[in-house]
Design a protein around this motif. Structure first.
Motif, PDB file in Angstrom:
ATOM      1  N   PRO A 256       0.807  -1.233   0.000  1.00  0.00           N
ATOM      2  CA  PRO A 256       0.000   0.000   0.000  1.00  0.00           C
ATOM      3  C   PRO A 256       0.830   1.269   0.000  1.00  0.00           C
ATOM      4  CG  PRO A 256      -0.088  -1.109   2.143  1.00  0.00           C
ATOM      5  CD  PRO A 256       0.578  -2.055   1.205  1.00  0.00           C
ATOM      6  N   ALA A 434      -7.988   6.503  -1.355  1.00  0.00           N
ATOM      7  CA  ALA A 434      -7.797   5.218  -0.676  1.00  0.00           C
ATOM      8  C   ALA A 434      -9.108   4.554  -0.272  1.00  0.00           C
ATOM      9  CB  ALA A 434      -6.907   5.411   0.546  1.00  0.00           C
ATOM     10  N   TYR A 435     -10.086   5.328   0.180  1.00  0.00           N
ATOM     11  CA  TYR A 435     -11.345   4.722   0.631  1.00  0.00           C
ATOM     12  C   TYR A 435     -12.263   4.514  -0.565  1.00  0.00           C
ATOM     13  CZ  TYR A 435     -15.416   3.700   3.489  1.00  0.00           C
ATOM     14  OH  TYR A 435     -16.502   3.077   4.060  1.00  0.00           O
ATOM     15  N   THR A 436     -12.723   3.264  -0.743  1.00  0.00           N
ATOM     16  CA  THR A 436     -13.470   2.905  -1.956  1.00  0.00           C
ATOM     17  C   THR A 436     -14.945   2.617  -1.705  1.00  0.00           C
ATOM     18  OG1 THR A 436     -12.810   0.582  -1.698  1.00  0.00           O
ATOM     19  CG2 THR A 436     -11.393   1.992  -3.066  1.00  0.00           C
ATOM     20  N   ASP A 535      -7.130   7.425   3.774  1.00  0.00           N
ATOM     21  CA  ASP A 535      -6.888   6.137   4.412  1.00  0.00           C
ATOM     22  C   ASP A 535      -7.985   5.174   3.982  1.00  0.00           C
ATOM     23  OD1 ASP A 535      -7.277   4.112   6.799  1.00  0.00           O
ATOM     24  OD2 ASP A 535      -5.289   4.984   7.111  1.00  0.00           O
ATOM     25  N   GLU A 536      -7.614   3.916   3.773  1.00  0.00           N
ATOM     26  CA  GLU A 536      -8.591   2.946   3.265  1.00  0.00           C
ATOM     27  C   GLU A 536      -9.641   2.550   4.305  1.00  0.00           C
ATOM     28  OE1 GLU A 536      -5.758  -0.976   4.170  1.00  0.00           O
ATOM     29  OE2 GLU A 536      -6.320  -0.454   2.112  1.00  0.00           O
ATOM     30  N   ARG A 537      -9.443   2.929   5.590  1.00  0.00           N
ATOM     31  CA  ARG A 537     -10.364   2.500   6.642  1.00  0.00           C
ATOM     32  C   ARG A 537     -11.561   3.416   6.823  1.00  0.00           C
ATOM     33  NH1 ARG A 537      -5.670   2.066  11.068  1.00  0.00           N
ATOM     34  NH2 ARG A 537      -4.964   3.828   9.774  1.00  0.00           N
TER      35      ARG A 537
END
Length: 1020
Positions: A256, A434-436, A535-537
């Motif tokens: 990542p 990053a966040y999808t 951020d992906e979270r």
């Protein structure tokens, strides 16, 4: 290099311990160190100096390319001739690869250049210099991605469709990038398959399998990289026949930390030539010539600038990281037997690097494409306002290099907000990459603020944390704040004008660790200068400036935020706010847009500007959606589309003439306040598609028609006499009637003592013919020249310190009276500086034990406003003749002409050694493509230290940093020799900071050898 080590030993001998002195009789003479035939061989690999371990490099052969072989052959079978040439190159490549041992082959070039790109040990690469069939070995500089409907109106593209009937039909644009999502509705109304939803074995097979061509408007292409290629050291590309762009969701096998491509190539292709997507999500299949403004602005995804042009996808990036296979894509386009390549009329390269030289091998391939009639459009770079920072391919002389300006109408992503008991409304902003949204919308979520500023633990970087008393979210949350934000949205301060040690990823990460359900950033502008990583979270959203002002009380100076009324937000990436007008930012410049090269090696850049900020275009993997991106990457495809329209309107024009047409009509000033940016930041100005399509008169530098701009390069002034240099502008009238043009010069930066004059105030150009006007740079009194800052440049650069800058008199030749076009422009610039020329008299010591003497100096010095020359006495160690007069300019800049040293004391207890190095060619940028390696022998302790020159400062000055040392008592500290101080600006160049064991001397570097060869007399 041994010479430098021996001389240093001699210079510090007085401080050595008994028994450590070096016998002067053991030192070689200067004559023994002059150049030999072997040095010519060494010059082949000079660019590798200082490199060790795995190194990516291009090895060029003496073999003829396929293009050369076909051009020289009279055979009835060009394919057979090309095949034979290709086999010879591949045979040489096999031999070279065998010599290298442990090697990874990136690609073999056979069409534009003959050679092989490899990753191998630097020492093994240097050994190739002994091969007669090797021309040179140069490091590959990895290229990075340089991160509509309203824009089509703003740039005049829509007017070209509607009023001139020119839509790009018959043109083919090759996009060298991360691929193209040919399943998207803007490219394909009936795709062969749906975009893959996840990464699995079936998806991997699909990504490596050639689709049925054409796919909508994408005629074909090739993947030179593969899915997971990131240009990491020693990594092997995995080429395949499917150039489908990869969404972040397909990038699960890459760490990542490697930045995702995120549909970069698809976004670029949509901007250049997408068909557009209707409000109902279907492909637009109507008539662009009758498409009205209201219908255009209502489209979900706007058309590209040349919507009827076809596309070719040349994929050089994996799903993340950078790329070293750009040359393979360019070589593919130069294949004389490749029928698809022969259809390409325009190439878009929204990729770049910093400080790489103009004679980069990939730039040579670009020049060949232009010679073949292909217009090559490049991004200028996203590295800001530093001289010469814009590298290849954006500095290729023949390319059309594009800066990033701002338009007046934008599409934004949206979030739903509720204030108090009011109704929910959609507000404009931008989401992170990053966040999808794996589970759909998030919220509603209460918005809260931080109660205390977040401070770092004391460290060398932040010795006084109170200096960062700012509500930025850059550091871990306190227990109180963590409890407050848990399960809620935290809003933190984002201000591009405040220097903070983190970006969106760190701030979103800290919020996620604290348990927040989302994070919101404030905004100050109507548009966004750059995107967000996040951020992906958790979802990350940034408000525009107007939304921030409406919903929050925000004090940018302190980062303090208060929420006047209860506020909730729902993150929903399906929401959008379309066609938001922002006239106050129209034709301004994005701060990140790179300043170009100033002419040291014959090229001045950039060429034009185009909108590249908050650009809405194709979203990869969405089927029919859009996303916003910013950067010169987004500006270049607008210009590529304009070039395709211009070529369609003028099919008989050469590639260089199309470039001139786009540049000449780019007459919209790009401004900061009331000041226009000059040619070395925006070229001619912002593009105008309608004028470029309708124009029939073009103008360019006759001596550099591929470059178009009039560039005088670096002009060193003799303070004792006037200087006058003349270049010629040629005007070509491709219309049916003669044209009389008014001729004038408009200055952007005026330098005292420097004047541009024109040989005529008007000129008549016959139909189908040419006329000429001379432009002369005149300096009648060099002593009157003053160091002058470009008025669009900020006077400070880093940490509020005064900046380094070059004196650049620049502006535009403006032609009036052309049919259908009000004004035509040709950029003009030079880099002027006074120079000194001082010679030393005989050096005579009074006795054998004397340690000092006086030396007489004769000649001219420089002492005028902004310039003061200084003389540095040096012990001449060795001289070397020019090794190869035909070598590339960047190699001649690495060809050492003379070396010397001098000793001085910073204080009573700190001896320094200064190194003087003179090369045969000028250094356009120091430490970028070439570097100097000085090995230092310290006899007191019998150790060796390696010092490598690096670049410091905006003009590329040299300092030395040592990789190892051994101390015993006070040890000499090494620094680079100094050459020039600019008196009027107290720059960081006079400050020295510890750099164990070296202390860099950061003064501007330009050296001129004195007449007697015993001194180096610096110039201003």
């Amino acid at each position: 290099m041994a010479a430098a080590a021996l001389l240093i030993t001699s210079a510090v001998g007085a401080t050595a311990e008994p028994g450590d002195e070096v016998d002067p009789a053991t030192l070689p003479s200067a004559e023994a160190l002059t150049g030999t035939d072997a040095d010519t061989t060494a010059l082949k690999v000079q660019s590798l100096a200082g490199l060790s371990g795995p190194t990516e490099a291009f090895v060029e052969f003496t073999d003829s390319t396929t293009r050369e072989a076909v051009a020289q052959s009279r055979s009835a079978s060009p394919q057979a001739v090309a095949d034979t040439a290709q086999q010879q190159i591949e045979s040489t490549a096999d031999e070279v690869v065998d010599d290298l041992g442990d090697v990874t082959v990136l690609y073999t070039a056979t069409n534009g250049l003959a050679g092989v790109a490899v990753s191998a040990d630097a020492d093994a690469l240097r050994a190739l210099a002994d091969r007669d069939d090797v021309v040179s070995v140069k490091p590959i500089i990895p290229k990075e991605r340089q991160s509509n409907a309203g824009i089509d109106l703003f740039t005049g593209s829509a007017a070209s469709w509607q009023n001139a009937g020119v839509t790009g039909e018959g043109q083919t644009i090759a996009v060298i990038d991360s691929g193209i999502d040919f399943t998207h509705a803007s490219f394909n109304a009936d795709p062969q398959y749906a975009y893959p939803a996840e990464l699995n074995d079936a998806t991997k097979t699909l990504l490596a399998t050639e689709p049925e061509w054409p796919q909508g408007k994408v005629l074909g292409g090739y993947d030179f990289a593969g899915l997971n290629y990131t240009a990491a050291a020693g990594q092997l590309p995995e080429p395949d026949a499917n150039p489908l762009d990869e969404a972040p969701g397909l990038c699960g096998e890459v760490p990542p930390t490697s930045p995702r491509s995120d549909g970069h190539g698809s976004h670029v292709a949509g901007t250049a030539a997408g068909w557009g997507v209707e409000a109902d999500g279907t492909t637009f299949e109507g008539d662009y010539t009758t498409l009205g403004e209201e219908e255009l602005l209502a489209m979900q995804v706007g058309p590209g600038s040349a919507p009827d042009a076809d596309l070719v996808a040349l994929k050089i990036f994996g799903c993340a990281g950078s790329s070293s296979v750009t040359g393979a894509a360019l070589d593919w386009l130069l294949d004389p037997t490749n029928e698809l390549a022969q259809q390409v009329t325009v190439v878009n390269m929204s990729i770049g690097s910093t400080f790489s030289t103009v004679d980069d091998p990939e730039n040579a391939l670009i020049d060949q494409l232009v010679d073949e009639g292909v217009v090559v459009v490049t991004s200028a770079g996203n590295s800001g306002d530093t001289h010469d920072i814009g590298g290849s391919p954006g500095n290729a002389n023949s390319s059309l290099s594009v800066a990033n300006s701002v338009a007046d109408t934008f599409n934004f992503e949206g979030a739903a907000v509720t204030v108090g008991d009011g109704e929910s409304e959609t507000v404009p902003g931008q989401y992170s990459i990053a966040y999808t949204f794996p589970n759909g919308p998030v919220g509603p979520s209460e918005v809260v603020t931080l109660e205390t500023p977040l401070l770092p633990a004391p460290s060398a970087q932040f010795p006084e944390p109170s200096e960062l008393d700012y509500y930025s979210g850059c550091f871990p949350y306190s227990p109180e704040d963590a409890a407050n934000v848990a399960g809620k949205t935290v809003v933190v301060a984002w201000d591009d004008t405040v220097g903070l040690p983190c970006g969106s990823a760190a701030r979103a990460g800290n919020a996620a660790v604290a348990g927040a359900s989302g994070i919101v950033f404030t905004g100050l502008s109507e548009v966004f200068a750059a995107g967000l990583s996040g951020d992906e979270r958790i979802p990350t959203f940034q408000f525009t400036g107007p939304v921030t002002a409406e919903l929050l009380d925000y004090t940018p100076a302190t980062g303090v935020i208060t929420i006047p009324e209860p506020l909730e937000i729902t993150y929903d990436n399906s929401l959008s706010v379309l066609s938001v007008a922002a006239p106050s930012v129209a034709d301004t410049l994005n701060d990140s847009s790179s300043r170009g090269v100033h002419g040291s090696l014959g090229s001045t850049k950039p060429d034009v500007a185009a909108p590249g900020t908050t650009i809405a275009s194709v979203a990869v993997g969405s089927g029919n959606g859009w996303t916003n991106k910013s950067g010169t990457s987004m500006a270049a495809p607008h210009a590529a589309g304009v070039a395709a329209l211009t070529r369609a309107a003028h099919p008989d024009w050469s590639a260089a003439q199309v470039k001139a047409g786009v540049m000449n009509t780019a007459t919209h000033d790009v401004t900061i306040g009331d000041v226009a940016f000059g040619p070395q930041r925006v070229g001619s100005g912002r593009v105008d598609a309608f004028d470029s399509v309708n124009n029939t008169v073009i103008a360019y530098d006759k001596g550099n028609s591929d470059g178009v701009s009039v560039g005088f390069g670096v002009v060193e002034l003799d303070p004792t006499r006037a200087t006058s240099i003349t270049r010629t502008v040629e005007m070509l009238n491709t219309g049916d009637a003669e044209v009389t043009l008014g001729v004038g010069y408009t200055a952007q930066t005026t330098v005292p003592g420097v004047e541009y004059t024109l040989s005529a105030s008007s000129v008549t150009v016959p139909a189908g013919g040419t006329a000429e006007v001379d432009v002369t740079l005149s300096v009648a009194d060099p002593a009157a020249v003053a160091r002058t800052l470009d008025p669009s440049m900020a006077p400070s650069q880093v940490a509020g310190l005064p900046r380094e800058f070059l004196t650049i008199p620049q502006g535009w030749i403006e032609l009036t009276g052309a049919p259908e076009v009000e004004t035509l422009r040709v950029p003009v610039s030079a880099a002027v500086k006074p120079s000194s020329a001082v010679a030393a008299g005989p050096i005579v010591f009074g006795s054998d034990v004397a340690t000092s003497t006086h030396v007489g100096l004769a000649g001219r010095g420089v002492d005028q406003e902004g310039y003061l020359s200084a003389t540095v006495p040096l012990n001449l160690a060795a001289e070397s003749p020019l090794l190869d007069a035909d070598a590339d300019a960047s190699l001649q800049a690495a060809d050492i002409k003379a070396v010397g040293t001098s000793q001085y004391y910073l204080d009573a207890d700190t001896p320094y050694i200064g190194f003087g190095v003179e090369t045969h060619g000028p250094w356009a940028t120091l430490g970028a493509s070439n570097s100097l390696l000085i090995e230092v022998d310290t006899p007191r302790v019998r150790t060796r230290s390696s010092c490598r020159s690096t670049t410091t400062g905006s003009t590329g000055t040299t300092s030395l940093s040592c990789s190892s040392t051994t101390r015993r008592g006070p040890t000499p500290v090494w620094s680079s020799s100094t050459t020039s101080r600019r008196r009027s600006t107290p720059t960081p160049s006079t400050r020295r900071r510890p750099c164990c064991p070296c202390r860099p001397s950061r003064w501007a570097s330009h050296r001129r050898r004195s007449r007697r060869g015993t001194f180096r007399s610096p110039t201003a």
